[in-house]
Write a protein that holds these residues in place. Structure first.
Motif, short mmCIF file in Angstrom:
data_model
loop_
_atom_site.label_atom_id
_atom_site.label_comp_id
_atom_site.label_asym_id
_atom_site.label_seq_id
_atom_site.Cartn_x
_atom_site.Cartn_y
_atom_site.Cartn_z
N ALA A 164 44.67 44.16 47.32
CA ALA A 164 45.18 45.29 46.53
C ALA A 164 44.40 45.44 45.23
N GLU A 165 44.02 44.32 44.64
CA GLU A 165 43.43 44.35 43.31
C GLU A 165 41.92 44.58 43.42
N GLU A 188 54.32 43.10 36.15
CA GLU A 188 53.33 43.48 37.16
C GLU A 188 51.91 43.42 36.59
N VAL A 189 51.75 43.84 35.34
CA VAL A 189 50.44 43.79 34.70
C VAL A 189 50.02 42.33 34.50
N ALA A 190 50.99 41.47 34.12
CA ALA A 190 50.70 40.05 33.94
C ALA A 190 50.18 39.44 35.24
N GLU A 191 50.85 39.79 36.33
CA GLU A 191 50.47 39.30 37.65
C GLU A 191 49.04 39.73 38.01
N LEU A 192 48.75 41.02 37.78
CA LEU A 192 47.41 41.54 38.07
C LEU A 192 46.34 40.87 37.22
N ALA A 193 46.68 40.60 35.95
CA ALA A 193 45.69 40.05 35.02
C ALA A 193 45.54 38.54 35.19
N GLY A 194 46.53 37.92 35.83
CA GLY A 194 46.48 36.46 35.98
C GLY A 194 46.85 35.74 34.70
N ASP A 235 41.04 45.22 32.78
CA ASP A 235 40.80 45.40 34.22
C ASP A 235 42.09 45.73 34.97
N ALA A 236 43.16 45.02 34.60
CA ALA A 236 44.44 45.23 35.27
C ALA A 236 44.89 46.67 35.04
N VAL A 237 44.73 47.14 33.80
CA VAL A 237 45.16 48.49 33.45
C VAL A 237 44.27 49.54 34.13
N LEU A 238 42.96 49.26 34.20
CA LEU A 238 42.04 50.18 34.90
C LEU A 238 42.47 50.38 36.35
#
Lengths: 149, 191
Positions: free
Chosen positions: A126-127, B55-61, B42-45
């Motif tokens: 997904a990412e 959810e943003v924390a998860e994406l950003a690691g 990057d997560a926000v992009l």
């Protein structure tokens, strides 16, 4: 992700999106200093439609004349990543795609020497950075296999 | 992906000079930036719908507290906009990213160059409008158009995406050319 032969044509919720210039910029900035590539260029430069990344020929035996990865990303998350090798007698293509089509699920790959349509349905991460690192990893696996006995 | 066919593989002679793949930066590091800020940017992009701090924390690691801090900061800078309050959700602020790109265009090119880019893009836009017979890419129903014209959905999608890209490029170039003489562009939203 929905997709597949059945829902294509039966709904009209598929749409396109503009190229994601900002995401391509971030990718270019990171790839440009990497040892895998001898050249990373934006086309066109002022607002890229794609990033063309040329692999260092040192990763290939002499029969492979050149190899490149072309990166296209859209603002809605759709993508098309195209790996291409030029051989002395032929070429090899592999494409990782995420977009609407009438022949495949939204996520799919077109594998092999002629990257045929339809391709194989697939499920990409997904990412977006995970998609990119998966693709770089798969290309590296193929590069390593050139040197295996 | 397929392994190379045997006739393409390195011969015994070549293998003596095999490349050292282990010296390469691993793919997952190549695709990431160097700093925590990059991870959140990057997560926000990558957001295509409003997302919560977790959810943003998860994406950003990274942790959710860090996500809240960065999202606050990004919101103040205009990189994200807050969509809902409880729970707080955020989305990528394309207007800000466009504004930033307009500044870059002004810094890198003079007006004549920008005008030449704009002429090319306008020509392309007109040719898409003629091909599709509608004034805007938003007016194209992709699957219907594909069925009507006997083209594949993929081919029509490609053209519509290229048309939308052309429209985005025109909007950016027009605003770069309209920018005030003091070098500050206004921050209205671009389509």
């Amino acid at each position: 992700m929905s997709g597949g032969r059945d829902d294509a044509g039966s709904t009209d919720d598929v749409s396109g999106a503009p190229i994601d210039f900002d995401r391509l910029n971030a990718i270019e900035e990171r790839f440009i200093t990497d040892d895998r590539f001898t050249e990373v260029e934006r086309q066109p430069e002022f607002a890229p439609d794609r990033i063309v990344c040329r692999y260092d020929p040192g990763f290939y035996p002499q029969r492979v004349q050149s190899a490149r990865l072309e990166v296209v990303w859209f603002e809605n998350g759709d993508l098309s990543l195209h790996y291409h090798e030029e051989h002395r007698d032929g070429e090899f293509d592999h494409r990782w795609d995420r977009h609407p089509s009438d022949h495949n699920a939204r996520d799919h790959v077109h594998p092999g020497p002629d990257a045929p349509t339809p391709g194989d349905d697939a499920s990409h991460p997904a990412e977006w950075r995970d998609v990119l690192s998966m693709v770089l990893g798969e290309i590296e696996d193929r590069q390593r296999a050139f040197w295996a006995e | 992906m397929e392994d190379p066919s045997p006739e393409l593989k390195a011969g015994a002679d070549e293998r003596r000079d095999s490349p050292d793949f282990d010296d390469l930066v691993p793919p997952e590091e190549v695709v990431s930036g160097d700093r925590t800020r990059d991870d959140f940017f990057d997560a926000v992009l990558g957001l295509d719908s409003p997302a919560t701090a977790s959810e943003v924390a998860e994406l950003a690691g990274h942790g959710v507290d860090a996500a809240r801090e960065y999202l606050d900061w990004f919101e103040r800078m205009g990189i994200v906009t807050r969509v809902t309050d409880s729970p707080a959700t955020y989305e990528r602020n394309q207007a800000y990213l466009n504004w930033r790109r307009i500044q870059q265009l002004r810094n890198r090119y003079d007006d004549d160059e920008l005008l030449a880019f704009l002429d090319d893009a306008a020509e392309r836009d007109a040719s898409f409008a003629e091909t599709f017979g509608v004034p805007s890419p938003d007016a194209v129903a992709i699957t219907t158009h594909a069925a009507d014209t006997g083209r594949s959905v993929e081919a029509v999608w490609q053209d519509v995406s290229a048309w939308k890209t052309t429209r985005r490029r025109i909007a950016l170039l027009e605003r770069a050319l309209q920018t005030d003489s003091d070098g500050t562009a206004d921050r209205r939203t671009v389509a």
